[in-house]
Motif scaffolding. Sequence first.
Motif, PDB file in Angstrom:
ATOM      1  N   LYS A  75     -58.251 -48.640 -11.360  1.00 50.67           N
ATOM      2  CA  LYS A  75     -59.636 -49.095 -11.183  1.00 50.67           C
ATOM      3  C   LYS A  75     -60.621 -48.157 -11.869  1.00 50.67           C
ATOM      4  O   LYS A  75     -61.573 -48.598 -12.509  1.00 50.67           O
ATOM      5  CB  LYS A  75     -59.973 -49.197  -9.688  1.00 50.67           C
ATOM      6  N   ALA A  76     -60.395 -46.858 -11.754  1.00 46.90           N
ATOM      7  CA  ALA A  76     -61.287 -45.889 -12.399  1.00 46.90           C
ATOM      8  C   ALA A  76     -61.215 -46.015 -13.917  1.00 46.90           C
ATOM      9  O   ALA A  76     -62.248 -46.005 -14.599  1.00 46.90           O
ATOM     10  CB  ALA A  76     -60.922 -44.465 -11.961  1.00 46.90           C
ATOM     11  N   LEU A  77     -59.995 -46.156 -14.457  1.00 49.41           N
ATOM     12  CA  LEU A  77     -59.846 -46.326 -15.900  1.00 49.41           C
ATOM     13  C   LEU A  77     -60.521 -47.609 -16.363  1.00 49.41           C
ATOM     14  O   LEU A  77     -61.159 -47.644 -17.422  1.00 49.41           O
ATOM     15  CB  LEU A  77     -58.363 -46.330 -16.289  1.00 49.41           C
ATOM     16  N   ARG A  78     -60.392 -48.658 -15.579  1.00 48.26           N
ATOM     17  CA  ARG A  78     -61.023 -49.935 -15.930  1.00 48.26           C
ATOM     18  C   ARG A  78     -62.541 -49.817 -15.925  1.00 48.26           C
ATOM     19  O   ARG A  78     -63.223 -50.341 -16.803  1.00 48.26           O
ATOM     20  CB  ARG A  78     -60.547 -51.032 -14.962  1.00 48.26           C
ATOM     21  N   ARG A  79     -63.098 -49.115 -14.929  1.00 47.69           N
ATOM     22  CA  ARG A  79     -64.556 -48.921 -14.885  1.00 47.69           C
ATOM     23  C   ARG A  79     -65.037 -48.129 -16.099  1.00 47.69           C
ATOM     24  O   ARG A  79     -66.082 -48.438 -16.680  1.00 47.69           O
ATOM     25  CB  ARG A  79     -64.967 -48.214 -13.599  1.00 47.69           C
ATOM     26  N   LEU A  80     -64.270 -47.115 -16.493  1.00 45.19           N
ATOM     27  CA  LEU A  80     -64.623 -46.350 -17.689  1.00 45.19           C
ATOM     28  C   LEU A  80     -64.559 -47.230 -18.933  1.00 45.19           C
ATOM     29  O   LEU A  80     -65.431 -47.165 -19.805  1.00 45.19           O
ATOM     30  CB  LEU A  80     -63.688 -45.149 -17.847  1.00 45.19           C
ATOM     31  N   GLN A  81     -63.543 -48.062 -18.997  1.00 50.77           N
ATOM     32  CA  GLN A  81     -63.394 -48.962 -20.138  1.00 50.77           C
ATOM     33  C   GLN A  81     -64.569 -49.940 -20.214  1.00 50.77           C
ATOM     34  O   GLN A  81     -65.140 -50.151 -21.282  1.00 50.77           O
ATOM     35  CB  GLN A  81     -62.080 -49.730 -20.028  1.00 50.77           C
ATOM     36  N   GLN A  82     -64.941 -50.520 -19.082  1.00 52.96           N
ATOM     37  CA  GLN A  82     -66.060 -51.459 -19.051  1.00 52.96           C
ATOM     38  C   GLN A  82     -67.360 -50.781 -19.465  1.00 52.96           C
ATOM     39  O   GLN A  82     -68.139 -51.335 -20.248  1.00 52.96           O
ATOM     40  CB  GLN A  82     -66.210 -52.068 -17.653  1.00 52.96           C
TER      41      GLN A  82
END
Length: 157
Positions: free
Chosen positions: A24-31
């Motif tokens: 989830k943290a990686l996805r938020r950074l990606q977004q």
Amino acid sequence: MSKKIVSTEMDLSSVLAFEMPIFKALRRLQQAGEVHAKRLSRFGGLTPMQLMILQVLAGEARLTASDLSGRVSLTAATLSGMIDRLEERNLLHRQRDDQDRRRQWLLISDAGRELLKQAPSLLPPEFNKHFAELAEWERYQLTATLLRAAELCAEVE
């Protein structure tokens, strides 16, 4: 069952507890990166990687494509296309080495330097604001942690 296999199974099961929050943290950074990339593209039509290439070249007298690819973490093939596009826009140029004609140097152009003077940050303004508010040790810790996470991802490839 050997101790090594049991230990690895225990380690893997304990890692799985972290899988969802890390993803989830990686996805938020990606977004956040994608949103900021769209903002950057409105500025001079540059991608974040193109802006980074120009910033690296601005800090050096000259670099070879091989040296530049290592500095910006791109494969030679991907970098080649970006260099072509930046050269077409007259933001950088190539120069043959006087001693070794096989070697080409990449140099930022005057137009590229001018563009950089007006360019926004590679990172979103909100991030820079909050990052600046952190204690110095936290900035170093966060940077080291992100670099280590990137290394862990690279080892998987």
